[in-house]
Enzyme design. Structure first.
Site: not given
Ligand code: HPA
Ligand code: ZN
Length: 347
Positions: A19, A200, A278
């Site tokens: 991200h 997740e 991430d």
């Protein structure tokens, strides 16, 4: 070569779960706040860095969204993206497919054009500047409405930005993929590739939905698939990539400790697993740090690290020519490992 001499940074790799807003380092947040004259509710960089302790996904998301208030101008979005690419090149990343959350910016009054102009200006120069090919994936905030998602998709399509795919992120539990069937159908009809965060914190049923209802080509995280045997068989049979983020899983308490991470179990079940970072500024490391951490905590061999790197290339949306070139580079490294072992045995 000694196993200890094997350098994970030298391994060509693709990063597929990153991200962009999660690359904002505490120092950068202070720098952007100062130049945009935005007051911050933190005493200093150390105070902010000390808050990077999370109980779960939501506690992280609260800080992640709050810190985005410092992103205002084209320059901010370009600088954030460029800083990531500089760091990714040190990590040995040769291809990056990066996530961007448009609604997190348009929702606070930043025009979509400002966001996309900044990000794409850095991405489009990346191959020349850093030797990293790139793809941009716009991610839908699943805790907002499907109407908001559709408006966002329409705006992205209308502005003609260079976007490779659509994804789904933010607070997972209570926001199943089924909420976004029409949005993903329209995105796919317009040529976008589909990926989705699932499994997740959410249950395996969300992974099934992402595959069957959204036609996701990759599952982001997906670690909870191991709770469902039929799902593991499907993911393995179809070689659907899973973009696993080990340090994130520990920081968000999805797994208790890195030594307990399911990565080896996933590999042993023939899943197409990749390792990614991430939100590296928040979770303690970039993709090379993730490779190094799983190597140390799970005693992964250099051969397994090579396999993870080649999985990342196979799982990417690159064309076959560039895939083959990168896979050949990795195969050469892998072959040099076995040559050394054979040589040692023979000697
Ligand atoms: N999960 C869901 N949403 C996110 C994440 C994540 O790990 N990081 C940034 N948005
Ligand atoms: Zn993520």
């Amino acid at each position: 070569m000694n196993d200890a001499d094997f350098d994970v940074k030298a391994l060509p790799k693709a990063e597929l779960h990153l991200h962009l807003e999660g690359t904002l380092e505490p120092e950068t947040i202070f720098q952007f706040a100062e130049r945009n004259r935005i007051p911050l509710p933190y005493a200093d960089v150390d105070d902010l860095a000390g808050r990077y302790r999370f109980d779960d996904l939501q506690s992280f998301l609260d800080l992640y969204y709050a810190n985005m208030a410092t992103l205002r101008t084209v320059e901010d979005f370009a600088d954030m993206t460029e800083a990531y690419l500089v760091r990714a090149s040190v990590a040995g990343v040769r291809h990056a497919e990066v996530f961007l959350d448009p609604q997190a910016h348009t929702g606070r009054g930043i025009p979509l054009e400002t966001v996309l102009e900044g990000v794409t200006s850095a991405l489009s120069a990346s191959e020349r500047r850093h030797g990293i090919s790139t793809g941009l994936i716009v991610t839908i905030l699943r805790d907002l409405s499907s109407e908001s998602a559709m408006t966002t998709l329409d705006a992205v399509l209308a502005c003609g930005a260079d976007v490779v795919g659509i994804g789904l992120d933010s607070a997972e539990v209570g926001h199943p993929p089924s909420k976004f069937v029409e949005v993903f159908a329209k995105a796919r009809a317009n040529g976008l590739r589909a990926v989705a965060h699932a499994g997740e914190e959410g249950p395996p049923s969300y992974i099934w939905e992402a595959l069957d209802l959204l036609r996701a080509e990759r599952i982001d995280h997906g670690v909870r698939c191991l709770e469902d045997d039929a799902l593991v068989h499907r993911l393995a049979a179809e070689q659907i990539p899973l973009t696993v983020c080990p340090l994130s899983n520990v920081r968000l308490q999805v797994v208790r400790d890195l030594s307990q991470h399911p990565l080896p179990a996933m590999l042993s079940r023939d899943l197409l697993v990749t390792v990614n970072s991430d939100d590296p500024a928040y979770f303690g490391g970039y993709v090379d740090d993730n490779y190094a951490a799983v190597r140390a905590s799970l005693s992964l061999s250099p051969e397994t690290l090579c396999k993870l790197a080649s999985n990342s290339i196979r799982a990417s949306f690159l064309d076959n020519t560039r895939k083959s070139a990168l896979l050949t580079e990795i195969a050469t490294i892998t072959a040099s490992l076995s040559t050394k072992v054979e040589g040692f045995r023979a000697g």
